[in-house]
Each structure stands twice: as C-alpha cells, then as structure tokens.
Write an enzyme that holds these catalytic residues in place. Sequence first.
Site, PDB file in Angstrom:
ATOM      1  N   SER A   8       0.815  -1.217   0.000  1.00 48.27           N
ATOM      2  CA  SER A   8       0.000   0.000   0.000  1.00 48.27           C
ATOM      3  C   SER A   8       0.851   1.271   0.000  1.00 48.27           C
ATOM      4  O   SER A   8       0.344   2.355  -0.290  1.00 48.27           O
ATOM      5  CB  SER A   8      -0.936   0.020   1.208  1.00 48.27           C
ATOM      6  OG  SER A   8      -1.887  -1.018   1.134  1.00 48.27           O
ATOM      7  N   GLY A  58      -4.520  -2.093  -0.863  1.00 55.26           N
ATOM      8  CA  GLY A  58      -3.651  -1.779  -1.989  1.00 55.26           C
ATOM      9  C   GLY A  58      -3.358  -0.296  -2.035  1.00 55.26           C
ATOM     10  O   GLY A  58      -3.945   0.493  -1.290  1.00 55.26           O
ATOM     11  N   GLY A  83      -2.838   3.701  -3.594  1.00 56.47           N
ATOM     12  CA  GLY A  83      -3.383   4.679  -4.528  1.00 56.47           C
ATOM     13  C   GLY A  83      -4.867   4.958  -4.417  1.00 56.47           C
ATOM     14  O   GLY A  83      -5.555   4.588  -3.464  1.00 56.47           O
ATOM     15  N   CYS A 121      -9.662  -1.983   3.503  1.00 57.79           N
ATOM     16  CA  CYS A 121      -8.926  -0.793   3.073  1.00 57.79           C
ATOM     17  C   CYS A 121      -9.301  -0.385   1.637  1.00 57.79           C
ATOM     18  O   CYS A 121     -10.405   0.077   1.419  1.00 57.79           O
ATOM     19  CB  CYS A 121      -7.422  -1.003   3.245  1.00 57.79           C
ATOM     20  SG  CYS A 121      -6.530   0.550   3.430  1.00 57.79           S
ATOM     21  N   LEU A 122      -8.419  -0.563   0.661  1.00 58.46           N
ATOM     22  CA  LEU A 122      -8.793  -0.264  -0.720  1.00 58.46           C
ATOM     23  C   LEU A 122     -10.000  -1.111  -1.125  1.00 58.46           C
ATOM     24  O   LEU A 122     -10.883  -0.647  -1.852  1.00 58.46           O
ATOM     25  CB  LEU A 122      -7.622  -0.534  -1.664  1.00 58.46           C
ATOM     26  CG  LEU A 122      -7.860  -0.182  -3.142  1.00 58.46           C
ATOM     27  CD1 LEU A 122      -7.902   1.323  -3.345  1.00 58.46           C
ATOM     28  CD2 LEU A 122      -6.772  -0.791  -4.031  1.00 58.46           C
ATOM     29  N   GLN A 174     -13.125   0.627  -0.082  1.00 60.84           N
ATOM     30  CA  GLN A 174     -13.470   1.726  -0.988  1.00 60.84           C
ATOM     31  C   GLN A 174     -14.060   1.202  -2.292  1.00 60.84           C
ATOM     32  O   GLN A 174     -15.035   1.760  -2.820  1.00 60.84           O
ATOM     33  CB  GLN A 174     -12.216   2.564  -1.262  1.00 60.84           C
ATOM     34  CG  GLN A 174     -11.653   3.236  -0.016  1.00 60.84           C
ATOM     35  CD  GLN A 174     -10.192   3.619  -0.144  1.00 60.84           C
ATOM     36  OE1 GLN A 174      -9.617   3.567  -1.239  1.00 60.84           O
ATOM     37  NE2 GLN A 174      -9.568   4.012   0.961  1.00 60.84           N
ATOM     38  N   ASN A 216      -3.831   2.499   7.211  1.00 60.34           N
ATOM     39  CA  ASN A 216      -2.892   2.968   6.200  1.00 60.34           C
ATOM     40  C   ASN A 216      -3.666   3.307   4.929  1.00 60.34           C
ATOM     41  O   ASN A 216      -3.871   2.450   4.086  1.00 60.34           O
ATOM     42  CB  ASN A 216      -1.833   1.891   5.911  1.00 60.34           C
ATOM     43  CG  ASN A 216      -1.009   2.223   4.694  1.00 60.34           C
ATOM     44  OD1 ASN A 216      -0.925   3.379   4.279  1.00 60.34           O
ATOM     45  ND2 ASN A 216      -0.404   1.217   4.091  1.00 60.34           N
ATOM     46  N   TYR A 219      -7.386   7.734   1.168  1.00 65.11           N
ATOM     47  CA  TYR A 219      -8.747   8.050   0.710  1.00 65.11           C
ATOM     48  C   TYR A 219      -9.781   7.554   1.713  1.00 65.11           C
ATOM     49  O   TYR A 219      -9.527   6.623   2.483  1.00 65.11           O
ATOM     50  CB  TYR A 219      -8.999   7.430  -0.663  1.00 65.11           C
ATOM     51  CG  TYR A 219      -8.176   8.079  -1.752  1.00 65.11           C
ATOM     52  CD1 TYR A 219      -8.718   9.078  -2.563  1.00 65.11           C
ATOM     53  CD2 TYR A 219      -6.850   7.718  -1.945  1.00 65.11           C
ATOM     54  CE1 TYR A 219      -7.951   9.693  -3.540  1.00 65.11           C
ATOM     55  CE2 TYR A 219      -6.066   8.329  -2.920  1.00 65.11           C
ATOM     56  CZ  TYR A 219      -6.630   9.308  -3.712  1.00 65.11           C
ATOM     57  OH  TYR A 219      -5.864   9.928  -4.671  1.00 65.11           O
ATOM     58  N   HIS A 225      -7.221  -2.278   9.168  1.00 68.05           N
ATOM     59  CA  HIS A 225      -6.572  -3.573   8.906  1.00 68.05           C
ATOM     60  C   HIS A 225      -6.770  -4.551  10.062  1.00 68.05           C
ATOM     61  O   HIS A 225      -5.978  -4.566  11.010  1.00 68.05           O
ATOM     62  CB  HIS A 225      -5.073  -3.364   8.658  1.00 68.05           C
ATOM     63  CG  HIS A 225      -4.765  -2.757   7.335  1.00 68.05           C
ATOM     64  ND1 HIS A 225      -4.451  -3.508   6.228  1.00 68.05           N
ATOM     65  CD2 HIS A 225      -4.766  -1.470   6.928  1.00 68.05           C
ATOM     66  CE1 HIS A 225      -4.253  -2.708   5.191  1.00 68.05           C
ATOM     67  NE2 HIS A 225      -4.433  -1.465   5.599  1.00 68.05           N
ATOM     68  N   GLU A 244      -6.132  -7.612  10.080  1.00 70.36           N
ATOM     69  CA  GLU A 244      -5.015  -8.579  10.129  1.00 70.36           C
ATOM     70  C   GLU A 244      -3.800  -7.990  10.844  1.00 70.36           C
ATOM     71  O   GLU A 244      -2.807  -8.687  11.076  1.00 70.36           O
ATOM     72  CB  GLU A 244      -4.637  -9.018   8.710  1.00 70.36           C
ATOM     73  CG  GLU A 244      -3.703  -8.092   7.951  1.00 70.36           C
ATOM     74  CD  GLU A 244      -4.357  -6.804   7.475  1.00 70.36           C
ATOM     75  OE1 GLU A 244      -3.620  -5.920   6.991  1.00 70.36           O
ATOM     76  OE2 GLU A 244      -5.596  -6.663   7.588  1.00 70.36           O
TER      77      GLU A 244
END
Length: 364
Positions: free
Chosen positions: A48, A224, A226, A251-252, A255, A293, A296, A336, A338
């Site tokens: 990430s 991930g 970006g 996370c990503l 989104q 982490n 966005y 996260h 994990e």
Amino acid sequence: MKKFNRKLIFEDGNEYLGYSFGDTGDKVCEIVFNTSMVGYQEILSDPSYTYQAVVMTYPLIGNYGMAEDDYETKHPSLGAFIVGEYNDTPSNFRSTATLGEVMKQYGIPGIYGVDTRKLTRYIRNFGSRKVLITDVSTTKEDGMKILEKTDIPTDAVSKVSPKESYHANTQNPKFHIVAIDCGMKQNIVRSLNKRKCAVTVVPYNTTAEYIRKLSPDGVFISNGPGDPGDVPEVIETIRKLHGEYPTFGICLGHQIICLSYGAQCYKLKFGHRGGNHPVKNMQAGKIEITSQNHSYAVDSDSLKNTPLEITHINLLDNTVEGVACEKDKVFSVQYHPESAPGPEDSGYLFDRFIEMMQEVKGDA
C-alpha cells in the site's frame, strides 16, 4: 561533525537535511507519516506504500533488524523511508539483515537525522505532497523544477498485483475463498488459512466470469495503494458479483465495494497511518484500536442512496470506517483487522466472514 549528504526538497522550496541509508538514488514520492511505534519491517513491505515516502514519527528505527518471516510481500515497493535516528547494528536473534541492507537491495532510499517532529507537523498542516529525495548538492531551484515536471504514477495497483493466479492452501480446508489481490498483505492470507480457508489469489483485473468459474464460497478484496478510482476493473467486477457470494473488503477493498454500489471517495488531507486509531463499532457499541494505512475515505453522504449501512466510525475525525449490506452479505472496513503491525482488536471480522459463508452453505 558529520556533514549532511542527503536532503528532501518540496515544491514550496522547503528543505530538510539528513544522512543517507539504504539506496542512494534520487526519487520523487508522495510524502506521508506513520505513527506506529513498532513494525517498520511490515510497513516497508506493505504494498500500500508504493510510490510513498514514509516519515516514521517514532524516533528510533532499525534496532531489531529484519526477520525473514515478517515480510508482508516478497518484493517491497515502498518509495522511501525518513527517520529520526537509524540503528545499523540491530540486536535481535531473528534478524538476518539490517533495514539499510534490505532497502539497498530493493532500491529504496532512506534519510535519517531529519527533525521528524517538525516534518510531521509540516505534513499535518499542509497535507501529503510531492517530495524529492536527493543528494545534498542538488540546488533548491533544480529540485523544484524536477518536482514540477514529475507526476506520481497512477499504476500502483497494477505494479504490485500478481500477474497470475496462485493458491494458498491449508490442511483440511472448510471454505474456498477467491482473494482479489490489489496489493495484499500476506498476513491476510495467513489469517484466512488459520481459519481453515483455502485461498485462490487472483490479479486485480480478474473478471467476474472467471471468479464464478472458480466456484468460491466467498470473495475477498484486498488492501492496496493509490486512488480506488484508478482501478475501475475491480469496481466493475464487484458490481457484477453483488449478492452472489459473501464478500469482505479491507482498506482499498472497502473503498472499491462502496464505489461499486454508487458511493464516492475523496482524498484525506494527510491520511490515516498508524497502529493507534480508535474506531467505534456502531452495531456492538464498542471501541476498537486499529491499524490504518490509507489516503482516501468514503463520503458518508454518498452512502445515503445505496443499500450500504455505516457500521464503523473513526473517532478522531468521524470518517467512515466500515459498511455492510445484509441482503447481499457484503461488508468491509477501512482499517486492517489482520494488523501486522498493530493491535489485534479486530480479528473478529475474519470470523464474521467465516460465519457468513457457513450460513450460506447451511441454507444450500
């Protein structure tokens, strides 16, 4: 006195001087900060952080070296490390290399001796921004010109996602999960394997049709790097799979799930990065300390016209930290569970995913 040999140059002309460790090449990155007190190896190897220069707010980094079992990816892609004090003589029986040696191996530049407290306040006040990591001889004017003509790439997910599918099996598996790898941390796979899940890991641009052919019990979308808007392929795949399989995103992945239902995302001023973010579970009424982490966040107002319900809220800034759709058996979190590194308050979310798949199997 030892002379400074490296520096950071910002677009507004600000400079921070320090000393080199790791790779010595010049690099333009997006600068961010992380408030974790431990876990620099997991941070270094978290996909990430692709194209990002990470400022560690904890002052001493490198003191326990690098252990073979603690990497989150085999090929670290972090942009650069900026630390207050760097220790190149680690004391740890598990250590097989120094942090600087590993950074040199993977072309990751580092700077130490920087006033990281001042630098972190600068990022908090003015937001994440481009920075040039360079030799001390580079003039401010030349550095600003390089920054002006250099863009941060938007291909981060395609860079870190695997090119082919692979299997991560476990003994006597009870469930089969397809994990869409957008830059997945390996502790996610370990967390699923530990719960008797065989995992088929697929590239980010895998189609819904291909996933159906794999006949999974559940679908997982990983973390991930970006902007989630840079991967419309994953958003479209998840949109086509709505309601077909129990689905969990981190996370990503969180989104992407929200965007697939028509919600919107926006970029935070300086993001959330650290192992100490308090999140309220709205359903249980409990507070979790979480590992985060991301740059966005999901726009809470944009969720009102979707079937997604907000399940978790960040207590520092009230941003959306989790959503769910009971009908489609879909849920996701922005943080996260994990960990690696970070607290383990949120491991129950993997158990919830297992329970969903068990319910579907029972109904079948």
